[in-house]
Scaffold this motif. Structure first.
Motif, PDB file in Angstrom:
ATOM      1  N   GLU A   1     -21.528 -23.351  21.121  1.00 36.79           N
ATOM      2  CA  GLU A   1     -20.284 -23.264  20.365  1.00 36.79           C
ATOM      3  C   GLU A   1     -20.442 -23.901  18.998  1.00 36.79           C
ATOM      4  N   VAL A   2     -19.844 -23.242  18.011  1.00 42.40           N
ATOM      5  CA  VAL A   2     -19.778 -23.773  16.654  1.00 42.40           C
ATOM      6  C   VAL A   2     -18.323 -23.704  16.220  1.00 42.40           C
ATOM      7  N   ARG A   3     -17.748 -24.833  15.887  1.00 40.82           N
ATOM      8  CA  ARG A   3     -16.351 -24.854  15.438  1.00 40.82           C
ATOM      9  C   ARG A   3     -16.264 -25.585  14.111  1.00 40.82           C
ATOM     10  N   LEU A   4     -15.725 -24.907  13.126  1.00 40.12           N
ATOM     11  CA  LEU A   4     -15.541 -25.510  11.813  1.00 40.12           C
ATOM     12  C   LEU A   4     -14.069 -25.805  11.589  1.00 40.12           C
ATOM     13  N   ALA A   5     -13.785 -26.959  11.036  1.00 44.74           N
ATOM     14  CA  ALA A   5     -12.403 -27.308  10.728  1.00 44.74           C
ATOM     15  C   ALA A   5     -11.857 -26.355   9.670  1.00 44.74           C
ATOM     16  N   VAL A   6     -10.577 -26.056   9.780  1.00 40.48           N
ATOM     17  CA  VAL A   6      -9.939 -25.181   8.790  1.00 40.48           C
ATOM     18  C   VAL A   6      -9.841 -25.923   7.468  1.00 40.48           C
ATOM     19  N   SER A   7     -10.302 -25.291   6.410  1.00 35.64           N
ATOM     20  CA  SER A   7     -10.258 -25.922   5.100  1.00 35.64           C
ATOM     21  C   SER A   7      -8.835 -25.940   4.556  1.00 35.64           C
ATOM     22  N   ARG A   8      -8.558 -26.870   3.687  1.00 33.04           N
ATOM     23  CA  ARG A   8      -7.242 -26.960   3.067  1.00 33.04           C
ATOM     24  C   ARG A   8      -7.211 -26.114   1.799  1.00 33.04           C
ATOM     25  N   PRO A   9      -6.028 -25.646   1.412  1.00 35.13           N
ATOM     26  CA  PRO A   9      -5.923 -24.856   0.180  1.00 35.13           C
ATOM     27  C   PRO A   9      -6.316 -25.675  -1.037  1.00 35.13           C
ATOM     28  N   ALA A  10      -6.818 -24.988  -2.057  1.00 35.16           N
ATOM     29  CA  ALA A  10      -7.195 -25.668  -3.302  1.00 35.16           C
ATOM     30  C   ALA A  10      -5.966 -26.308  -3.941  1.00 35.16           C
ATOM     31  N   GLU A  11      -6.171 -27.457  -4.548  1.00 36.64           N
ATOM     32  CA  GLU A  11      -5.068 -28.164  -5.197  1.00 36.64           C
ATOM     33  C   GLU A  11      -4.487 -27.358  -6.359  1.00 36.64           C
ATOM     34  N   ARG A  12      -5.280 -26.419  -6.895  1.00 35.53           N
ATOM     35  CA  ARG A  12      -4.805 -25.637  -8.044  1.00 35.53           C
ATOM     36  C   ARG A  12      -3.785 -24.570  -7.653  1.00 35.53           C
ATOM     37  N   ILE A  13      -3.578 -24.370  -6.348  1.00 31.07           N
ATOM     38  CA  ILE A  13      -2.607 -23.369  -5.909  1.00 31.07           C
ATOM     39  C   ILE A  13      -1.208 -23.985  -5.878  1.00 31.07           C
ATOM     40  N   ASP A  14      -0.291 -23.379  -6.596  1.00 32.01           N
ATOM     41  CA  ASP A  14       1.111 -23.809  -6.611  1.00 32.01           C
ATOM     42  C   ASP A  14       1.805 -23.161  -5.419  1.00 32.01           C
ATOM     43  N   GLN A  15       2.013 -23.936  -4.348  1.00 29.16           N
ATOM     44  CA  GLN A  15       2.616 -23.409  -3.132  1.00 29.16           C
ATOM     45  C   GLN A  15       4.131 -23.590  -3.181  1.00 29.16           C
ATOM     46  N   GLN A  16       4.846 -22.474  -3.116  1.00 29.28           N
ATOM     47  CA  GLN A  16       6.297 -22.495  -3.198  1.00 29.28           C
ATOM     48  C   GLN A  16       6.887 -21.881  -1.926  1.00 29.28           C
ATOM     49  N   PHE A  17       7.675 -22.659  -1.205  1.00 24.26           N
ATOM     50  CA  PHE A  17       8.349 -22.188   0.006  1.00 24.26           C
ATOM     51  C   PHE A  17       9.847 -22.103  -0.272  1.00 24.26           C
ATOM     52  N   TYR A  18      10.436 -20.948  -0.005  1.00 26.26           N
ATOM     53  CA  TYR A  18      11.860 -20.740  -0.258  1.00 26.26           C
ATOM     54  C   TYR A  18      12.572 -20.336   1.023  1.00 26.26           C
ATOM     55  N   MET A  19      13.701 -20.975   1.291  1.00 25.85           N
ATOM     56  CA  MET A  19      14.562 -20.552   2.382  1.00 25.85           C
ATOM     57  C   MET A  19      15.328 -19.319   1.902  1.00 25.85           C
ATOM     58  N   ALA A  20      15.082 -18.170   2.549  1.00 23.67           N
ATOM     59  CA  ALA A  20      15.710 -16.923   2.101  1.00 23.67           C
ATOM     60  C   ALA A  20      15.843 -15.954   3.262  1.00 23.67           C
ATOM     61  N   GLY A  21      17.030 -15.384   3.403  1.00 27.08           N
ATOM     62  CA  GLY A  21      17.232 -14.320   4.373  1.00 27.08           C
ATOM     63  C   GLY A  21      16.604 -13.036   3.873  1.00 27.08           C
ATOM     64  N   ASP A  22      16.459 -12.060   4.756  1.00 23.32           N
ATOM     65  CA  ASP A  22      15.767 -10.821   4.387  1.00 23.32           C
ATOM     66  C   ASP A  22      16.410 -10.133   3.194  1.00 23.32           C
ATOM     67  N   SER A  23      17.729 -10.129   3.116  1.00 21.86           N
ATOM     68  CA  SER A  23      18.406  -9.457   1.997  1.00 21.86           C
ATOM     69  C   SER A  23      18.283 -10.227   0.687  1.00 21.86           C
ATOM     70  N   GLN A  24      17.861 -11.477   0.756  1.00 21.62           N
ATOM     71  CA  GLN A  24      17.759 -12.312  -0.449  1.00 21.62           C
ATOM     72  C   GLN A  24      16.349 -12.347  -1.030  1.00 21.62           C
ATOM     73  N   LYS A  25      15.363 -11.873  -0.267  1.00 16.36           N
ATOM     74  CA  LYS A  25      13.971 -12.067  -0.657  1.00 16.36           C
ATOM     75  C   LYS A  25      13.591 -11.327  -1.936  1.00 16.36           C
ATOM     76  N   LEU A  26      13.899 -10.040  -2.012  1.00 15.66           N
ATOM     77  CA  LEU A  26      13.471  -9.268  -3.179  1.00 15.66           C
ATOM     78  C   LEU A  26      14.184  -9.684  -4.460  1.00 15.66           C
ATOM     79  N   PRO A  27      15.511  -9.899  -4.441  1.00 16.90           N
ATOM     80  CA  PRO A  27      16.143 -10.412  -5.671  1.00 16.90           C
ATOM     81  C   PRO A  27      15.579 -11.753  -6.113  1.00 16.90           C
ATOM     82  N   LEU A  28      15.277 -12.608  -5.143  1.00 20.14           N
ATOM     83  CA  LEU A  28      14.674 -13.902  -5.480  1.00 20.14           C
ATOM     84  C   LEU A  28      13.283 -13.703  -6.062  1.00 20.14           C
TER      85      LEU A  28
END
Length: 433
Positions: free
Chosen positions: A205-232
């Motif tokens: 078995e070979v198991r590699l830890a999952v790498s973390r995203p690069a710090e240069r990525i601007d990660q944006q999480f928005y609370m949005a219902g399906d009807s709100q996603k495209l306008p947002l």
């Protein structure tokens, strides 16, 4: 570790050099010696870590110098895109070693079927196949696997998620023993361990830890219902220049509506799903890579098979079910010294998957509300307590599992019918009867 340190033939080393591979990646460093020794292997590594070359290089080293004109290696993959991608990689590496290969998948015309039939009956060194199309050939009786020495299950977790377990076991019944079997998976849920026990013999078995995203990525999480996603999304993309964006959705029946909505917003967009004709899919992908249009809409099932990097934006229209998929997707941005933006929309049904991402990152993620000035109404409320017991382990699936395959979403609250209320029998007016 340099590739010269492996016990590889000179022509294979020339092939590696021609592909501009430098030092071996961690998965290559650990997997290649095991495969060269001939043992079975269970490997857990993210897509994008070099795992394809980790098994192709040692298999090509063996195939090229032990060829008897029969098919020596079979690689099973979940999607047509991944089959084509691996075949292209073999062609690049195989130029120096003289190995032959063919990708066997559905959705193509008669001439392609005939070409697949010829390779399967007369022999190609390496066959890369999707389970469904391979079974269609196997059932006709002309496939010759009597010389098979190597079997690879690539993205085994995704194949199980797509319901291919029965197909995999059926294919196994057509294959000779003994043979070297290699399983590669991005995640390691219990069902992968169960499959490994059934088809692997004393594996390493070979198991590699999952790498973390690069710090240069601007990660944006928005609370949005399906009807709100495209306008947002339209608001977020205002004044963004030189866009190269992939939007991932979990349901194939939402691809075209999203494409039409994006076009109404002034964004040139095209979509691909498992329902798309193979030729059309290849044309759309090629045009997107050539920057002929800025926005590609694709389904979850295709996410690992799309070989596209250097994006300005990745949009998760639905939260990925596996946190590793999230890391891999957003990793397509911010390559080299560039920056990138990852936008993820969270509705009420997908909140439990955000908790998995937080557990992977070992920190809480900022969840932004919809700006009030957009007039889109209130954002959904994130309820960590309500969702803390949902979703299972990091490789688990929720009630909307396999939505891309069916195109349907299980409604909240669906399931077994409610029991009828107990009703007391009316007394018999004539006890003597």
């Amino acid at each position: 570790m340099n590739f010269n340190e492996f016990e590889l033939h000179e022509d294979v080393l020339n092939a590696v050099d021609s592909m501009n591979y430098q030092a071996a990646t961690p998965i290559q460093e650990q997997a290649i010696p095991i495969i060269l020794e001939g043992g079975d292997l269970l490997a857990c590594a993210q897509t994008g870590t070099g795992k394809t070359a980790a098994y192709l290089i040692p298999i090509l080293d063996k195939v090229a110098h032990e060829s008897d004109g029969k098919t020596a290696a079979l690689i099973l993959v979940p999607t047509r895109e991944l089959a084509v991608q691996i075949d292209q990689q073999i062609q690049g590496l195989g130029y120096f070693v003289g190995a032959t290969s063919i990708a066997v998948y559905g959705g193509n015309k008669g001439p392609e079927w005939d070409q697949q039939k010829k390779a399967l009956s007369q022999g190609a060194d390496i066959i890369i196949a999707t389970p469904g199309r391979l079974i269609a050939h196997l059932q006709l009786g002309y496939v010759k696997f009597d010389g098979l020495k190597h079997l690879v299950l690539d993205e085994a977790d995704r194949m199980l998620d797509m319901g291919f377990l029965g197909d995999i076991m059926k294919i196994m019944s057509f294959l000779p023993s003994p043979k070297q079997t290699l399983m590669f998976s991005a995640t390691m849920p219990s069902k992968i361990g169960d499959l490994a026990k059934r088809i692997l013999h004393d594996p390493k078995e070979v198991r590699l830890a999952v790498s973390r995203p690069a710090e240069r990525i601007d990660q944006q999480f928005y609370m949005a219902g399906d009807s709100q996603k495209l306008p947002l999304l339209s608001h977020l993309m205002t004044d963004v220049a030189d866009t190269s964006m992939v939007l991932f959705t979990s349901r194939k029946n939402t691809v075209e509506p999203i494409v039409r909505a994006l076009r109404k917003l002034g964004l040139k967009a095209h979509g691909i799903s498992s329902d798309s004709d193979q030729t059309d899919r290849e044309t759309v992908l090629r045009s997107f890579k050539n920057r002929e249009f800025p926005v590609l809409v694709a389904t979850d099932v295709l996410s690992r098979g799309i070989d596209i990097d250097n994006l300005s934006h990745v949009v998760n229209y639905d939260v990925p079910r596996d946190p590793e998929d999230y890391v891999h997707r957003i990793g397509r941005t911010a390559r080299a010294a560039s920056k990138g933006t990852a936008i993820t929309f969270i509705n009420e049904a997908d909140q439990k998957y955000v908790l998995k991402i937080e557990r992977l990152f070992e920190k809480e993620i900022e969840k932004r509300p919809i700006p009030a000035e957009l007039g889109l109404g209130a954002s959904p409320i994130f309820n960590a307590k309500r969702n803390s017991g949902s979703g299972g382990n990091s490789g688990g699936r929720g009630r909307n599992d396999r939505r891309e395959k069916t195109g349907k979403t299980v409604q909240e609250g669906s399931g077994p019918a409610k029991k009828r209320p107990f009703r007391r029998k009316k007394p018999n007016p004539n006890p003597s009867t």
